[in-house]
Motif scaffolding. Sequence first.
Motif, short mmCIF file in Angstrom:
data_model
loop_
_atom_site.label_atom_id
_atom_site.label_comp_id
_atom_site.label_asym_id
_atom_site.label_seq_id
_atom_site.Cartn_x
_atom_site.Cartn_y
_atom_site.Cartn_z
N ALA A 34 -15.86 -7.25 -28.10
CA ALA A 34 -14.42 -6.98 -28.04
C ALA A 34 -14.03 -5.88 -29.00
O ALA A 34 -12.84 -5.67 -29.28
N THR A 35 -15.02 -5.14 -29.54
CA THR A 35 -14.73 -4.12 -30.54
C THR A 35 -14.82 -2.73 -29.95
O THR A 35 -15.33 -2.54 -28.84
N ASP A 36 -14.38 -1.75 -30.71
CA ASP A 36 -14.44 -0.36 -30.27
C ASP A 36 -15.80 0.27 -30.56
O ASP A 36 -16.05 1.43 -30.22
N SER A 37 -16.69 -0.46 -31.24
CA SER A 37 -18.00 0.09 -31.63
C SER A 37 -19.08 -0.24 -30.61
O SER A 37 -20.25 -0.28 -30.94
N GLU A 38 -18.67 -0.48 -29.35
CA GLU A 38 -19.60 -0.93 -28.33
C GLU A 38 -20.75 0.06 -28.12
O GLU A 38 -21.89 -0.34 -27.94
N ASP A 39 -20.46 1.37 -28.13
CA ASP A 39 -21.51 2.37 -27.94
C ASP A 39 -22.57 2.28 -29.03
O ASP A 39 -23.76 2.40 -28.76
N MET A 44 -28.17 0.65 -30.79
CA MET A 44 -29.10 -0.10 -31.64
C MET A 44 -29.97 -1.05 -30.83
O MET A 44 -31.15 -1.24 -31.12
N LEU A 45 -29.40 -1.64 -29.79
CA LEU A 45 -30.12 -2.63 -29.01
C LEU A 45 -31.06 -2.02 -27.98
O LEU A 45 -32.03 -2.66 -27.57
#
Length: 214
Positions: A34-39, A44-45
């Motif tokens: 739910a955050t803006d840091s999805e990219d 990282m994954l």
Amino acid sequence: MLDKQLIEQIVLEVLDRNGFRSGDGKPSLLVVSATDSEDDVHEMLNEHWHTICFQPTEEIPAGVKDAVFVEVGQDLLVKGAIGLTDTEESALFSKLMLAEVDVRFVLSQELEWMLTGSKEHVSPYARMLYEHYEKLQSFGVSFTNETSTIKPEVHSTQTNGGKHGPYFDEKLLTQTMLEKWNEHEIHISDQTIVTPLARDTARERNIEIITIES
């Protein structure tokens, strides 16, 4: 006679079409954020996973066995522990748990104190939250505060002869996967497809393929 490389490619394409495997051979991971840091999370994954950006209202894709909720706060922590499903996130969590998907929680900064492993010297309210954290752990949920530490697990299983070994829990075993395998044996389900090139690679690298009956 069909070439072994061609056989392997046909098997991969069939599994891809049916949602059992990603095109790069990595296991799929549902990422609920739910955050803006999805990219940044996906970047990282992606070293270890084929990540799927997932919305709580969507249907769970077939064949997916792993999911991660990013920036988990108190709301999902408590509702997940008591089985309350009055939000989209908590309802999705319930669906994943009932489908026996392995769920990870990346805790928000306000809840990172739980990872210290102690509920001593905290307020009664904080102790209550910690008990919900422990309840989720008892359900099989794993916790971290670092997205980069989330990696596919190698499970340990027991064969009929009582011997333990590393377990490969995927639908397909390919040449590429065995080239990266660092053990002298690999335990697989009797439902796992082993390609001809994978068997050749196992012989060349002296890796014993051990089939476990379902």
